[in-house]
Scaffold this active site. Structure first.
Site, PDB file in Angstrom:
ATOM      1  N   LYS A  35     -42.022 -26.602 -36.093  1.00 43.12           N
ATOM      2  CA  LYS A  35     -43.662 -26.685 -37.189  1.00 43.12           C
ATOM      3  C   LYS A  35     -43.822 -28.122 -37.546  1.00 43.12           C
ATOM      4  O   LYS A  35     -44.601 -28.723 -37.960  1.00 43.12           O
ATOM      5  CB  LYS A  35     -43.971 -25.228 -38.175  1.00 43.12           C
ATOM      6  CG  LYS A  35     -44.355 -24.733 -37.609  1.00 43.12           C
ATOM      7  CD  LYS A  35     -45.074 -22.894 -38.255  1.00 43.12           C
ATOM      8  CE  LYS A  35     -43.755 -22.946 -39.659  1.00 43.12           C
ATOM      9  NZ  LYS A  35     -43.200 -22.151 -38.910  1.00 43.12           N
ATOM     10  N   THR A  36     -42.647 -28.125 -38.711  1.00 49.27           N
ATOM     11  CA  THR A  36     -42.508 -29.506 -39.445  1.00 49.27           C
ATOM     12  C   THR A  36     -42.665 -30.410 -38.776  1.00 49.27           C
ATOM     13  O   THR A  36     -42.390 -31.448 -38.728  1.00 49.27           O
ATOM     14  CB  THR A  36     -41.313 -28.942 -41.030  1.00 49.27           C
ATOM     15  OG1 THR A  36     -41.409 -27.684 -41.773  1.00 49.27           O
ATOM     16  CG2 THR A  36     -41.151 -30.206 -41.155  1.00 49.27           C
ATOM     17  N   ASP A 219     -48.297 -29.050 -44.395  1.00 46.36           N
ATOM     18  CA  ASP A 219     -47.136 -27.937 -44.040  1.00 46.36           C
ATOM     19  C   ASP A 219     -47.226 -26.636 -45.547  1.00 46.36           C
ATOM     20  O   ASP A 219     -47.632 -26.318 -45.833  1.00 46.36           O
ATOM     21  CB  ASP A 219     -45.964 -28.941 -44.562  1.00 46.36           C
ATOM     22  CG  ASP A 219     -44.823 -27.730 -43.649  1.00 46.36           C
ATOM     23  OD1 ASP A 219     -44.710 -26.887 -43.221  1.00 46.36           O
ATOM     24  OD2 ASP A 219     -43.210 -28.197 -43.736  1.00 46.36           O
ATOM     25  N   GLU A 220     -46.274 -25.576 -44.617  1.00 43.91           N
ATOM     26  CA  GLU A 220     -45.949 -24.220 -45.488  1.00 43.91           C
ATOM     27  C   GLU A 220     -47.880 -24.114 -45.362  1.00 43.91           C
ATOM     28  O   GLU A 220     -48.512 -23.392 -47.213  1.00 43.91           O
ATOM     29  CB  GLU A 220     -45.664 -24.637 -45.704  1.00 43.91           C
ATOM     30  CG  GLU A 220     -44.055 -25.202 -46.000  1.00 43.91           C
ATOM     31  CD  GLU A 220     -43.588 -24.352 -45.431  1.00 43.91           C
ATOM     32  OE1 GLU A 220     -43.234 -22.798 -45.707  1.00 43.91           O
ATOM     33  OE2 GLU A 220     -41.635 -24.018 -45.095  1.00 43.91           O
TER      34      GLU A 220
HETATM   35  P1  ATP Z   1     -39.726 -23.176 -41.151  1.00 46.11           P
HETATM   36  O1  ATP Z   1     -41.082 -22.001 -41.106  1.00 46.11           O
HETATM   37  O2  ATP Z   1     -38.630 -22.687 -41.830  1.00 46.11           O
HETATM   38  O3  ATP Z   1     -40.119 -24.034 -41.730  1.00 46.11           O
HETATM   39  P2  ATP Z   1     -39.774 -25.182 -38.316  1.00 46.11           P
HETATM   40  O4  ATP Z   1     -40.769 -24.126 -38.033  1.00 46.11           O
HETATM   41  O5  ATP Z   1     -40.606 -26.064 -39.767  1.00 46.11           O
HETATM   42  O6  ATP Z   1     -39.514 -23.919 -39.139  1.00 46.11           O
HETATM   43  P3  ATP Z   1     -38.618 -26.506 -37.903  1.00 46.11           P
HETATM   44  O7  ATP Z   1     -37.888 -27.176 -39.369  1.00 46.11           O
HETATM   45  O8  ATP Z   1     -39.501 -28.418 -37.781  1.00 46.11           O
HETATM   46  O9  ATP Z   1     -38.780 -25.163 -37.899  1.00 46.11           O
HETATM   47  O10 ATP Z   1     -37.009 -26.874 -36.954  1.00 46.11           O
HETATM   48  C1  ATP Z   1     -36.239 -25.721 -36.981  1.00 46.11           C
HETATM   49  C2  ATP Z   1     -34.887 -26.907 -35.805  1.00 46.11           C
HETATM   50  O11 ATP Z   1     -35.175 -27.085 -34.994  1.00 46.11           O
HETATM   51  C3  ATP Z   1     -34.850 -28.369 -36.622  1.00 46.11           C
HETATM   52  O12 ATP Z   1     -33.498 -28.976 -36.486  1.00 46.11           O
HETATM   53  C4  ATP Z   1     -35.639 -29.525 -35.628  1.00 46.11           C
HETATM   54  O13 ATP Z   1     -35.246 -30.778 -36.551  1.00 46.11           O
HETATM   55  C5  ATP Z   1     -35.445 -27.708 -34.498  1.00 46.11           C
HETATM   56  N1  ATP Z   1     -35.993 -28.404 -32.556  1.00 46.11           N
HETATM   57  C6  ATP Z   1     -37.781 -28.275 -33.557  1.00 46.11           C
HETATM   58  N2  ATP Z   1     -38.305 -27.938 -31.899  1.00 46.11           N
HETATM   59  C7  ATP Z   1     -36.788 -28.947 -31.627  1.00 46.11           C
HETATM   60  C8  ATP Z   1     -36.762 -28.872 -30.646  1.00 46.11           C
HETATM   61  N3  ATP Z   1     -38.013 -29.058 -29.159  1.00 46.11           N
HETATM   62  N4  ATP Z   1     -35.587 -29.404 -29.087  1.00 46.11           N
HETATM   63  C9  ATP Z   1     -34.583 -29.088 -30.486  1.00 46.11           C
HETATM   64  N5  ATP Z   1     -34.629 -28.885 -31.160  1.00 46.11           N
HETATM   65  C10 ATP Z   1     -35.945 -28.866 -31.893  1.00 46.11           C
HETATM   66 MG    MG Z   2     -41.016 -26.281 -41.504  1.00 44.20          MG
END
Ligand code: ATP
Ligand code: MG
Length: 747
Positions: A35-36, A219-220
């Site tokens: 997401k982030t 975000d969030e």
């Molecule tokens: P949270 O809910 O905990 O905030 P999030 O949904 O925001 O999590 P991110 O922090 O954006 O998730 O991503 C989690 C991890 O996955 C990060 O290390 C990011 O670099 C990696 N990531 C995201 N998309 C991909 C992708 N398509 N291929 C490889 N790695 C990815």
């Molecule tokens: Mg996040």
């Protein structure tokens, strides 16, 4: 898969989100699904593909550190510096806007921000002023009610009193807002509320902001409250290019009025938003995700999600039973040591998570004794430390001499013999004439007639003189010097020794001051003004002050760890009454579900190694209690766990038993006893030497001396401590200056 460089390596859902048409868009997804990352790329996409100028984009993140990371990622993606791109937390963003516009709401330019500790102090003083009993009307509880009202955009006049207690809250709230205004201060809640009021009140400013920000990204989003939701709505009108991401299962700020239903409200308030669901987790092993799912699946009223990862099964989750909180800390230390030996994990790849700030103490002490690098991400972190708060209060009072809370904090810290009585006489006078604090101080400084007795005046005047002289020094480039003068002229070194329990503590606190001095020096190098410096400090949590290269284990509450990820995570204190916390249990189902989400957020921070622990006995605040294990442990699939057979068997029974199973012997390093402070301790002295102002010269009235800035002059008066000297300068008029800035010219 797309060939566009901004979309390389992403899955189709992620691409759909990033390339969604201009207009409202909502991304709903579980932890670690990107997401982030998607929000970050969306910013780059808007700039590159839709030619939105970067200074017309506003993004909101959960911490200022996250904001910094997001900015540098976008800059890297586009390979250019993007100075005007507005990324920050709701609080820092509003503070920034209000720095320019607060006059419209009747604030003077040098307004300051009160943190929650300051608010609490002020409310306590008001409860006393109003003659309310502080036991029946706990300031903390009143403070919570007031913040909740602000989060709901309820002003004192609109506060509905439905009970006797609420009636008192309403009166305190009104008096509190009045005091804040007189002190020219805003609390955290005011930053958001005032910004929303400003946008509603001034058509012109609203239009300016709306014109400026073409796109708003958050975000969030599940943790936004009413005022934040309104801000997003006001700022993103009329074009509604608003892009929000969130996860209902990670909503953990209900106690601050956050409402995950804002995710649902968004779908109603914005016409036909693009909605994207992400499913693939890129962060954690499947074992970690399975444990997380088992935990969260017990919550009702949620959309069930299937968390899956391509990262493989991974190792089992370690479960550990400790005899008490010290053994628990020892366990963590031992595992940290082993991780460091057997893997290429750095200290900064490790997070230790706990439910309440009070729990951090056992870990901090253990880490200090074992001399392992660690840093607190939350709670009593750097800016909450006594010595830092004291020095900050000095700086704030210098910046805004109307700041009552800071004045009361430092007027007798270090002790300068100003008792409650003298202070009471002073406050009574200020209140009876409805003076601003700065006016009262001015009257003393210029020796105007006041009803104060000579004795009271004699006590307060030296402080007023110091303050006036420091105020002259507070120029960009001179903040480090100012700090030196404050520390040495208040004899803060002696104060620190006197108020520390043992040598380690005194040394630790002296080091904190060194670090603070370093920050001021840095601010000097970059030409920051005192207000830039203060705004940043008040808004930044200690997590934000971490340098990227700080190789330290992160100690954090669940609340401060969200959004982050770590190869190794320890979740501690898994006892009933602690997680779920007893207050939440008392609230019933809703409370417990929020605790469950906390646990879920904790678990899903882990990439590879996850450790869970509980203590049979814990000593909160001197007492000691025997707890059963957390009810959440009963939900864990035991085949995914690794622990001693007894611990696992115990868990299978999932019953509270008073008898502990097995404990390891303590490592000798944990037994190091704290040393008491010898006076004149060299280690402490040498810390202070780094930021101590130069020695005072010997001067006498009638002699001549030269000042580095004002040139030669005649000494016409010296205050009793010898710090401040009244000079009649040849080139200037009369001035009070610091003794150490003078060089005697004749014998
Ligand atoms: P949270 O809910 O905990 O905030 P999030 O949904 O925001 O999590 P991110 O922090 O954006 O998730 O991503 C989690 C991890 O996955 C990060 O290390 C990011 O670099 C990696 N990531 C995201 N998309 C991909 C992708 N398509 N291929 C490889 N790695 C990815
Ligand atoms: Mg996040």
């Amino acid at each position: 898969m797309s060939k566009h460089p901004l979309l390389a390596g992403l899955n189709p859902q992620q691409i759909a989100a990033i390339t969604a048409d201009l207009g409202p868009a909502l991304v709903l997804a579980g932890p670690g699904s990107g997401k982030t990352s998607v929000l970050t790329r969306r910013i780059a996409w808007l700039i590159q593909e839709h030619h939105v100028p970067h200074h017309r984009i506003m993004a909101v993140t959960f911490t200022n550190k996250a904001a910094g990371e997001m900015r540098s990622r976008v800059e890297k993606l586009l390979d250019s510096k993007l100075r005007g791109l507005q990324i920050g937390t709701f609080h820092s963003t509003c503070a920034r806007f209000l720095r320019r516009d607060a006059q419209i709401l009747g604030y003077r330019d040098n307004w300051v921000i009160y943190d929650s500790d300051d608010s609490q102090r002020l409310i306590k003083a008001i409860v006393a002023d109003l003659g309310f009993d502080s036991k029946e009307n706990p300031p903390r509880r009143i403070n919570n009610r007031i913040s909740a009202a602000k989060n709901e955009m309820i002003l004192p006049e609109g506060y509905q009193a439905l009970s006797r207690f609420d009636e008192r809250v309403a009166r305190v709230y009104a008096a509190y807002q009045h005091e804040l205004k007189i002190s020219n201060a805003m609390d955290f809640g005011d930053l958001l509320l005032n910004m929303a009021l400003l946008l509603k009140k001034s058509d012109e400013r609203r239009k300016d902001y709306q014109d400026r920000f073409l796109a708003v990204l958050v975000d969030e989003f599940q943790d936004t409250n009413t005022v934040q939701y309104q801000l997003v709505k006001l700022l993103s009108a009329p074009q509604q290019f608003v892009f929000v991401v969130g996860d209902e299962d990670q909503a953990i700020y209900r106690f601050r009025g956050a409402d995950y239903r804002n995710l649902l409200r968004f779908r109603k308030d914005y016409p036909e938003p693009a909605v994207v669901l992400l499913e693939q987790n890129y962060r954690s092993t499947q074992t970690i995700l399975d444990v997380a799912s088992a935990v969260i699946n017990n919550n009702r009223s949620r959309t069930p999600k299937n968390l899956h990862t391509s990262r493989g099964k991974g190792e089992p989750i370690a479960l550990h039973e400790a005899a008490d909180e010290q053994y628990e800390a020892d366990f963590v230390l031992e595992q940290v040591r082993q991780l460091r030996e057997s893997t290429d994990i750095a200290y900064s790849d490790i997070a230790v998570i706990y439910r309440t700030n009070a729990q951090s103490r056992a870990f901090e002490e253990a880490f200090i004794r074992a001399r392992l690098p660690h840093v607190l991400l939350s709670g009593f972190g750097f800016y909450q430390r006594r010595e830092i708060k004291d020095l900050l209060a000095y700086l704030r009072l210098i910046y805004n001499p109307d700041d009552r809370v800071s004045f009361e904090r430092v007027i007798n810290t270090p002790a300068r013999g100003i008792g409650k009585k003298s202070l009471g006489a002073f406050s009574d006078w200020v209140a009876s004439e409805d003076l601003a604090l700065s006016d009262a101080l001015d009257k003393l400084y210029f020796d105007e007639a006041t009803p104060l007795s000579t004795a009271v005046k004699g006590k307060i005047l030296p402080f007023v003189n110091l303050l006036a002289t420091w105020t002259e020094m507070a120029q960009p480039g001179g903040l480090g010097d100012l700090f030196q003068h404050i520390v040495s002229q208040t004899r803060y070194d002696l104060h620190l020794e006197k108020t520390s329990q043992h040598e380690d503590e005194a040394l630790d606190r002296a080091q904190n001051l060194s670090e603070f001095y370093g920050m001021l020096m840095k601010a000097d190098d970059s030409g920051q003004t005192l207000h830039d410096f203060l705004d940043e400090r008040t808004l930044y949590t200690s997590a934000d002050s971490l340098e990227e290269d700080d190789d330290k284990v992160r100690l954090s509450t669940f609340h401060s760890i969200k959004g982050l990820e770590f190869p190794a995570v320890f979740i501690t204190g898994l006892e009933q009454d602690n997680l779920p916390h007893r207050n939440a249990i008392a609230e019933g189902k809703e409370g417990i579900e929020e605790e469950c989400r906390l646990f879920y957020v904790g678990i899903t921070r882990a990439e590879d190694h996850l450790f869970l622990s509980y203590a049979m006995q814990r000593r909160p605040f001197g007492g000691s209690s025997i707890n059963g294990t957390s009810q959440f442990l009963a939900d864990l699939p035991t085949h995914l766990l690794d622990g001693s057979p007894l611990t696992l068997a115990y868990l299978r029974q999932a019953r509270a038993v008073a008898a502990p199973t097995h404990w390891e012997p303590r490592h000798p390093i944990f037994e190091r006893k704290p040393k008491s402070i010898a006076s004149g301790n060299q280690a402490i002295r040498s810390q202070f030497a780094t930021f101590k102002a130069p020695q005072k010269p010997t001067l006498r009235v009638g002699s001549r001396a030269s000042h580095k800035q004002f040139g030669g002059g005649l000494v016409i008066g010296i205050d009793p401590d010898g710090d401040i000297v009244s000079m009649s300068f040849d080139e200037h008029q009369l001035k009070k200056v610091f003794a150490e800035d003078l060089t005697p010219l004749d014998g």
